[in-house]
Scaffold this motif. Structure first.
Motif, PDB file in Angstrom:
ATOM      1  N   TYR A  33      34.047  49.088  46.551  1.00 66.02           N
ATOM      2  CA  TYR A  33      35.470  48.978  46.213  1.00 66.02           C
ATOM      3  C   TYR A  33      36.318  49.567  47.335  1.00 66.02           C
ATOM      4  O   TYR A  33      36.127  50.714  47.737  1.00 66.02           O
ATOM      5  N   HIS A  34      37.208  48.768  47.874  1.00 57.19           N
ATOM      6  CA  HIS A  34      38.125  49.222  48.913  1.00 57.19           C
ATOM      7  C   HIS A  34      39.541  49.195  48.350  1.00 57.19           C
ATOM      8  O   HIS A  34      40.152  48.132  48.237  1.00 57.19           O
ATOM      9  N   LYS A  35      40.018  50.348  47.991  1.00 56.28           N
ATOM     10  CA  LYS A  35      41.328  50.438  47.361  1.00 56.28           C
ATOM     11  C   LYS A  35      42.435  50.265  48.397  1.00 56.28           C
ATOM     12  O   LYS A  35      42.369  50.813  49.495  1.00 56.28           O
ATOM     13  N   LYS A  36      43.438  49.473  48.035  1.00 48.97           N
ATOM     14  CA  LYS A  36      44.610  49.311  48.872  1.00 48.97           C
ATOM     15  C   LYS A  36      45.763  50.090  48.249  1.00 48.97           C
ATOM     16  O   LYS A  36      45.981  50.037  47.041  1.00 48.97           O
ATOM     17  N   TYR A  37      46.467  50.794  49.114  1.00 47.20           N
ATOM     18  CA  TYR A  37      47.547  51.648  48.635  1.00 47.20           C
ATOM     19  C   TYR A  37      48.880  50.942  48.852  1.00 47.20           C
ATOM     20  O   TYR A  37      49.283  50.661  49.987  1.00 47.20           O
ATOM     21  N   ALA A  38      49.545  50.627  47.752  1.00 48.99           N
ATOM     22  CA  ALA A  38      50.814  49.902  47.823  1.00 48.99           C
ATOM     23  C   ALA A  38      51.896  50.801  48.400  1.00 48.99           C
ATOM     24  O   ALA A  38      51.946  52.004  48.119  1.00 48.99           O
ATOM     25  N   ASP A  39      52.739  50.206  49.226  1.00 52.16           N
ATOM     26  CA  ASP A  39      53.864  50.951  49.766  1.00 52.16           C
ATOM     27  C   ASP A  39      54.813  51.347  48.644  1.00 52.16           C
ATOM     28  O   ASP A  39      55.261  50.498  47.876  1.00 52.16           O
ATOM     29  N   GLN A  40      55.041  52.629  48.548  1.00 54.19           N
ATOM     30  CA  GLN A  40      55.957  53.130  47.538  1.00 54.19           C
ATOM     31  C   GLN A  40      57.029  53.973  48.217  1.00 54.19           C
ATOM     32  O   GLN A  40      56.789  54.593  49.249  1.00 54.19           O
ATOM     33  N   PHE A  41      58.197  53.956  47.631  1.00 51.10           N
ATOM     34  CA  PHE A  41      59.264  54.788  48.163  1.00 51.10           C
ATOM     35  C   PHE A  41      59.499  55.938  47.200  1.00 51.10           C
ATOM     36  O   PHE A  41      60.257  55.817  46.234  1.00 51.10           O
ATOM     37  N   PRO A  42      58.823  57.050  47.410  1.00 48.21           N
ATOM     38  CA  PRO A  42      58.948  58.170  46.477  1.00 48.21           C
ATOM     39  C   PRO A  42      60.261  58.906  46.671  1.00 48.21           C
ATOM     40  O   PRO A  42      60.827  58.941  47.758  1.00 48.21           O
ATOM     41  N   GLU A  43      60.729  59.499  45.602  1.00 50.05           N
ATOM     42  CA  GLU A  43      61.934  60.317  45.695  1.00 50.05           C
ATOM     43  C   GLU A  43      61.590  61.645  46.368  1.00 50.05           C
ATOM     44  O   GLU A  43      60.566  62.255  46.099  1.00 50.05           O
ATOM     45  N   CYS A 155      54.741  56.163  54.394  1.00 45.78           N
ATOM     46  CA  CYS A 155      53.446  56.408  55.049  1.00 45.78           C
ATOM     47  C   CYS A 155      52.834  57.716  54.572  1.00 45.78           C
ATOM     48  O   CYS A 155      51.651  57.780  54.251  1.00 45.78           O
ATOM     49  N   LEU A 156      53.644  58.759  54.506  1.00 49.68           N
ATOM     50  CA  LEU A 156      53.150  60.073  54.100  1.00 49.68           C
ATOM     51  C   LEU A 156      52.690  60.062  52.647  1.00 49.68           C
ATOM     52  O   LEU A 156      51.637  60.624  52.314  1.00 49.68           O
ATOM     53  N   PHE A 157      53.446  59.415  51.781  1.00 56.78           N
ATOM     54  CA  PHE A 157      53.063  59.373  50.372  1.00 56.78           C
ATOM     55  C   PHE A 157      51.769  58.578  50.185  1.00 56.78           C
ATOM     56  O   PHE A 157      50.904  58.955  49.384  1.00 56.78           O
ATOM     57  N   ASN A 158      51.598  57.499  50.940  1.00 57.93           N
ATOM     58  CA  ASN A 158      50.355  56.735  50.866  1.00 57.93           C
ATOM     59  C   ASN A 158      49.166  57.567  51.337  1.00 57.93           C
ATOM     60  O   ASN A 158      48.060  57.471  50.787  1.00 57.93           O
ATOM     61  N   ASP A 159      49.396  58.369  52.353  1.00 60.22           N
ATOM     62  CA  ASP A 159      48.335  59.274  52.808  1.00 60.22           C
ATOM     63  C   ASP A 159      47.946  60.252  51.698  1.00 60.22           C
ATOM     64  O   ASP A 159      46.758  60.569  51.506  1.00 60.22           O
ATOM     65  N   TYR A 160      48.928  60.737  50.968  1.00 58.98           N
ATOM     66  CA  TYR A 160      48.639  61.659  49.874  1.00 58.98           C
ATOM     67  C   TYR A 160      47.894  60.959  48.735  1.00 58.98           C
ATOM     68  O   TYR A 160      47.022  61.565  48.091  1.00 58.98           O
ATOM     69  N   GLN A 161      48.207  59.706  48.496  1.00 56.97           N
ATOM     70  CA  GLN A 161      47.441  58.957  47.498  1.00 56.97           C
ATOM     71  C   GLN A 161      45.979  58.850  47.929  1.00 56.97           C
ATOM     72  O   GLN A 161      45.053  59.034  47.127  1.00 56.97           O
ATOM     73  N   ARG A 162      45.781  58.529  49.197  1.00 54.90           N
ATOM     74  CA  ARG A 162      44.415  58.392  49.724  1.00 54.90           C
ATOM     75  C   ARG A 162      43.673  59.727  49.655  1.00 54.90           C
ATOM     76  O   ARG A 162      42.505  59.789  49.284  1.00 54.90           O
ATOM     77  N   LEU A 183      47.862  69.264  49.252  1.00 57.69           N
ATOM     78  CA  LEU A 183      48.455  68.773  48.009  1.00 57.69           C
ATOM     79  C   LEU A 183      49.639  69.635  47.587  1.00 57.69           C
ATOM     80  O   LEU A 183      50.633  69.124  47.058  1.00 57.69           O
ATOM     81  N   LEU A 184      49.538  70.936  47.827  1.00 60.43           N
ATOM     82  CA  LEU A 184      50.649  71.826  47.495  1.00 60.43           C
ATOM     83  C   LEU A 184      51.894  71.461  48.311  1.00 60.43           C
ATOM     84  O   LEU A 184      53.001  71.346  47.762  1.00 60.43           O
ATOM     85  N   PHE A 185      51.725  71.270  49.600  1.00 63.73           N
ATOM     86  CA  PHE A 185      52.871  70.910  50.451  1.00 63.73           C
ATOM     87  C   PHE A 185      53.432  69.550  50.048  1.00 63.73           C
ATOM     88  O   PHE A 185      54.651  69.363  49.992  1.00 63.73           O
ATOM     89  N   GLY A 186      52.538  68.591  49.788  1.00 63.39           N
ATOM     90  CA  GLY A 186      52.995  67.274  49.366  1.00 63.39           C
ATOM     91  C   GLY A 186      53.704  67.312  48.028  1.00 63.39           C
ATOM     92  O   GLY A 186      54.695  66.603  47.806  1.00 63.39           O
TER      93      GLY A 186
END
Length: 524
Positions: A33-43, A155-162, A183-186
């Protein structure tokens, strides 16, 4: 083949069930399984940050980088560049240079944008360890410079998802702890409660596990101790400047930091150096002085602590400072940064290094790495050509030396280990200290098998006279006498690690003996 299987078995049997489970789980999952991380615009909200402790200048300008004493200039930055080894690639993708002493907001932003533009082709940069460090460094840089850029945040939020999907439970140790700090900083940057809860769980659990009662980090590398302490100090500043949760984490981190500061204060030499034992090198972690200054800015309070659980001991007089390793090599389930160095010691004379650890110059899985982890690269005794602990494979250890006896008084320390039990030998070493003299006694109890005691002298110590069984060092007005039956004393050279990928030739004294050796170090 049989020997390799034995090494593997004696390595794996010490691992924890969690490590083995996640090793299998991640390998199977990633194949199927190769998960793809959708681009999200987090607040995001404005995060306050002040870079109190800055890194050394690794970005040289004009797409040129200097890591681990190796410099590379790019026409177009290759974030997968691997010709200098994986650790160099890791450093490139940590982005610590965003918080170095000399870099502009515009240059830092340009480097981030270049990285994002090439993200589809990234490999090493997407591993959880560089993801963790890069996340922290981006958050610090963006917050300090008050940058709110949607493309960067996606990009940063997707990295945190990964990262959240690939936490390093298969490795544990400092890797998992770095995941928790990231994770604390994110969490504070994105106001993400899920990342916060997971980060706090990891940080509290791992600090309780990894920080020993005397304040040492349990992997027993003073360099990694400094790195983890730096991360805790950053986390304290993060929580003080950005009040979000009131759950006791800040107080817990303050207590841990003060405990670690006490240990670091004790083991740091008067000239500011730390012992280069286990995996440790110059130019990687913040110095003890920088960390003490940072802690003072945070109004932390600490005092020197008594060395105990770490197995390290230190004795000091007006002219001597002697650091001794009289403990086990580290946690059984994660000895990757350990060396076969039981009973190793370092000696500083008049605040200058004299007898030193050979150090660490590489993490590549090669003959140099094997040599630097071997017993002969430390100031201790090797018996019959066998390492006291079976180091192999770059970061693995099979059979490990265990301390079977330890006694100490004010000026005397004696310990025994069973690293040579297969040879029918127990190695006992004692240190007896006076103001102007140190007596080191090595005893090989059991079968009559020869041993070699190694003494690595700092490269600055060049004026030496070896005559019979006496080594004279006129510059320091110091003599070393070797006493024992039928001993042989030989002077040769070795490669002292001045840092990663940088060695300097130093003098090595080897003493062959069979039963007992007395080494008398005397300042006239």
């Amino acid at each position: 083949m049989i020997q390799k299987l034995q090494l593997l078995f004696n390595t794996i049997r010490h691992m924890r069930f969690t490590q083995m489970t996640y090793q299998v789980y991640y390998k199977v999952r990633n194949r199927l399984y190769h998960k793809k991380y959708a681009d999200q615009f987090p607040e995001t909200t404005s995060l306050v940050w002040n870079t109190t402790l800055q890194f050394q200048n690794s970005w040289q300008g004009n797409n040129s980088f200097l890591f681990l004493n190796l410099e590379k200039s790019f026409e177009s930055i290759d974030w997968n560049f691997s010709e200098y080894g994986k650790l160099w690639t890791y450093n490139l993708t940590y982005f610590e240079f965003l918080n170095q002493r000399r870099i502009s907001k515009e240059d830092g932003l340009g480097l981030i944008k270049d990285f994002i533009k090439k993200k589809q082709d990234l490999k090493t940069a997407l591993e959880p360890y560089p993801l963790s460090l890069r996340g922290i460094n981006w958050v610090k840089f963006l917050s300090k410079n008050k940058i709110q850029d949607p493309e960067i945040n996606v990009c940063l939020f997707n990295d945190y998802q990964r990262l959240n999907d690939n936490l390093e439970y298969h490795l544990l140790g400092n890797h998992l702890l770095e995941n928790g700090f990231a994770l604390l900083f994110g969490a504070v940057y994105f106001k993400n409660d899920n990342y916060y809860q997971k980060g706090v769980q990891i940080i509290k659990g791992e600090l309780k596990e990894q920080i020993l009662n005397d304040g040492a980090h349990f992997e027993l590398s003073p360099m990694y101790h400094q790195i983890i302490l730096h991360r805790i100090l950053d986390s304290i500043q993060l929580l003080r400047l950005n009040s979000w949760k009131q759950d006791g984490l800040l107080g817990y981190l303050v207590t841990m930091a003060e405990t670690m500061l006490g240990w670091l204060q004790t083991i740091t030499y008067k000239n500011g150096d730390i012992p280069m034992v286990n995996d440790a090198a110059y130019g990687i972690a913040p110095s003890s002085e920088e960390l003490f200054n940072y802690a003072e800015n945070l109004s932390l309070k600490w005092t020197k602590t008594e060395l105990k659980d770490s197995g390290y001991r230190k004795w000091s007089s007006q002219r001597f400072e002697c650091f001794m390793d009289l403990g086990n090599i580290g946690p059984d389930y994660i000895p990757g940064h350990a060396h076969a160095d039981t009973f190793n010691f370092e000696l500083y004379v008049q605040e200058q290094p004299f007898i030193v650890d050979a150090g660490t110059s590489t993490y590549e899985k090669n003959s140099q790495r094997q040599l630097e982890r071997s017993t002969e690269s430390h100031n201790t005794v090797k018996v019959n050509g066998v390492n006291s602990s079976a180091v192999w494979g770059g970061f693995r250890v099979a059979n490990r030396a265990k301390i079977i006896e330890l006694t100490q008084f004010e000026n005397e320390f004696t310990a025994s280990h069973d690293g040579y039990k297969k040879l029918g030998i127990v190695h006992q070493r004692s240190f007896k200290f006076k103001q102007q003299e140190i007596l080191v006694t090595d005893s090989l109890r059991g079968k009559l098998i020869p041993g070699v005691a190694y003494f690595h002298l700092h490269p600055a110590v060049t004026n030496l006279v070896l005559k019979d069984q006496t080594l004279k060092c006129p510059e320091l007005n110091l003599n070393i006498n070797f006493i024992g039956d039928s001993i042989e004393v030989e002077k040769s050279t070795y490669a002292w690690a001045e840092g990663f990928n940088k060695t300097v030739e130093g003098n090595l004294i080897k003493v062959l003996f069979t039963k007992e050796l007395q080494t008398i170090i005397n300042l006239k």
